[in-house]
Scaffold this active site. Structure first.
Site, PDB file in Angstrom:
ATOM      1  N   ASP A  34       1.329  -1.357  -0.132  1.00  0.00           N
ATOM      2  CA  ASP A  34      -0.100  -0.054   0.163  1.00  0.00           C
ATOM      3  C   ASP A  34       0.897   0.943  -0.067  1.00  0.00           C
ATOM      4  OD1 ASP A  34      -2.348   1.861   0.666  1.00  0.00           O
ATOM      5  OD2 ASP A  34      -1.369   2.141   2.566  1.00  0.00           O
TER       6      ASP A  34
HETATM    7 MG   LIG Z   1      -2.959   3.367   3.107  1.00  0.00          MG
END
Ligand SMILES: [Mg+2]
Length: 230
Positions: A10
Site C-alpha cells: 500500500d
Molecule cells: Mg494506506
C-alpha cells in the site's frame, strides 16, 4: 518465515506520509486563495473529506462529485462560498501531486528488499496524483508494477482489484505473495479474502477492534525489515 516472491505495498501511510502530504497541499492551496491556514480549518476539511469518501465508498456519491463536492462543503463550512470549489480542487490536487513525502526509513527498506523480492504498489487514489508523487519521492523505479485504483475502476478491498493486480504480475502462486498496508479494511481484509498473506503496518499502534485478522502485524519500519530481511 515463509519465503515470498512478491511484496505488494500500500502507498499512503505505509510508504508515504499522507498526513504530511495533505497538510502541504491544503496549506498551500489556502495560501494561494488568501485564506489563512489554521489547524481548526484543517480539522474541518478532514471531517468533510472523510464523510465524502464514505459516501463515495457506499455508492452515495460519484467519483466526479467527490472530487469537488468536498471542497464546496468545506468552503461553505468556513464561510468562503465565494471561492470556486473546482478551482480549489484543481490547485489542491496539483499541490498534492507534488507531495511525495516518504515515511522515515521506508525508502532504505525498499532499496534493500529490491534484490530479494519483486515489489509492487497497490494504491487507492487518484490517477493524476499518485504516480507524480511516487516519481517525486524517487521510488517509482523500485517497483515492477504500480496499480492505481482510479486508473482501473476498482479499489481495494474489492476482489476485482486484486484479480487485476495478479494479471499484471502474471499470476504467481498466492502463497508467494504478501500485502503490506496500514488499513485493516482495504489492505488486510482485501488480501485475506483474495487468499494471499497479509501484514498490517500498524505504526499508529491502534487497537484492532474488528474481526479482521492479519497474518503478521508490525509497528514500525524496523519490525517490517526484520520480517522480510534476516
Ligand atoms: Mg494506506
Amino acid at each position: 518465515m515463509q519465503s515470498y516472491e512478491w511484496i505488494l505495498f500500500d502507498a499512503d501511510n505505509t510508504l508515504l506520509d499522507f498526513d504530511e502530504a495533505e497538510l502541504f497541499a491544503l496549506s498551500h492551496t489556502l495560501k494561494e486563495k488568501s485564506i489563512p491556514y489554521t489547524s481548526s480549518l484543517h480539522q474541518t476539511y478532514k471531517v468533510i473529506n472523510h464523510q465524502c469518501w464514505s459516501a463515495f465508498e457506499n455508492g452515495k456519491m460519484t467519483k466526479s462529485e467527490l472530487r469537488w463536492k468536498r471542497f464546496e462543503l468545506f468552503l461553505s463550512a468556513i464561510g468562503r462560498s465565494d471561492v470556486s470549489p473546482k478551482s480549489f480542487e484543481e490547485q489542491y490536487l496539483g499541490r498534492l501531486s507534488e507531495a511525495g513525502f516518504m515515511i522515515e526509513g521506508s525508502q532504505n527498506l525498499l532499496e534493500d528488499l529490491q534484490g530479494t523480492y519483486r515489489l509492487a504498489i497497490v494504491t487507492n487514489g487518484l490517477k493524476e496524483v499518485q504516480r507524480p508523487r511516487f516519481r517525486q519521492a524517487g521510488i517509482y523505479d523500485l517497483f515492477d508494477t504500480i496499480i492505481v485504483s482510479d486508473e482501473i475502476g476498482f479499489a481495494k478491498p474489492s476482489q476485482d482489484f486484486f484479480q487485476y493486480t495478479f494479471e499484471q504480475i502474471n499470476f504467481p502462486e498466492k502463497k508467494k505473495v504478501v500485502i503490506v498496508g496500514d488499513n485493516l479494511n482495504s489492505d488486510i481484509k482485501g488480501g485475506n479474502n483474495y487468499g494471499i498473506s497479509t501484514c498490517w503496518y500498524n505504526y499508529r499502534q491502534k487497537e484492532n477492534d474488528t474481526e479482521i485478522q492479519p497474518k503478521y502485524e508490525v509497528k514500525n519500519m524496523d519490525e517490517l525489515r526484520s520480517l522480510f530481511l534476516v
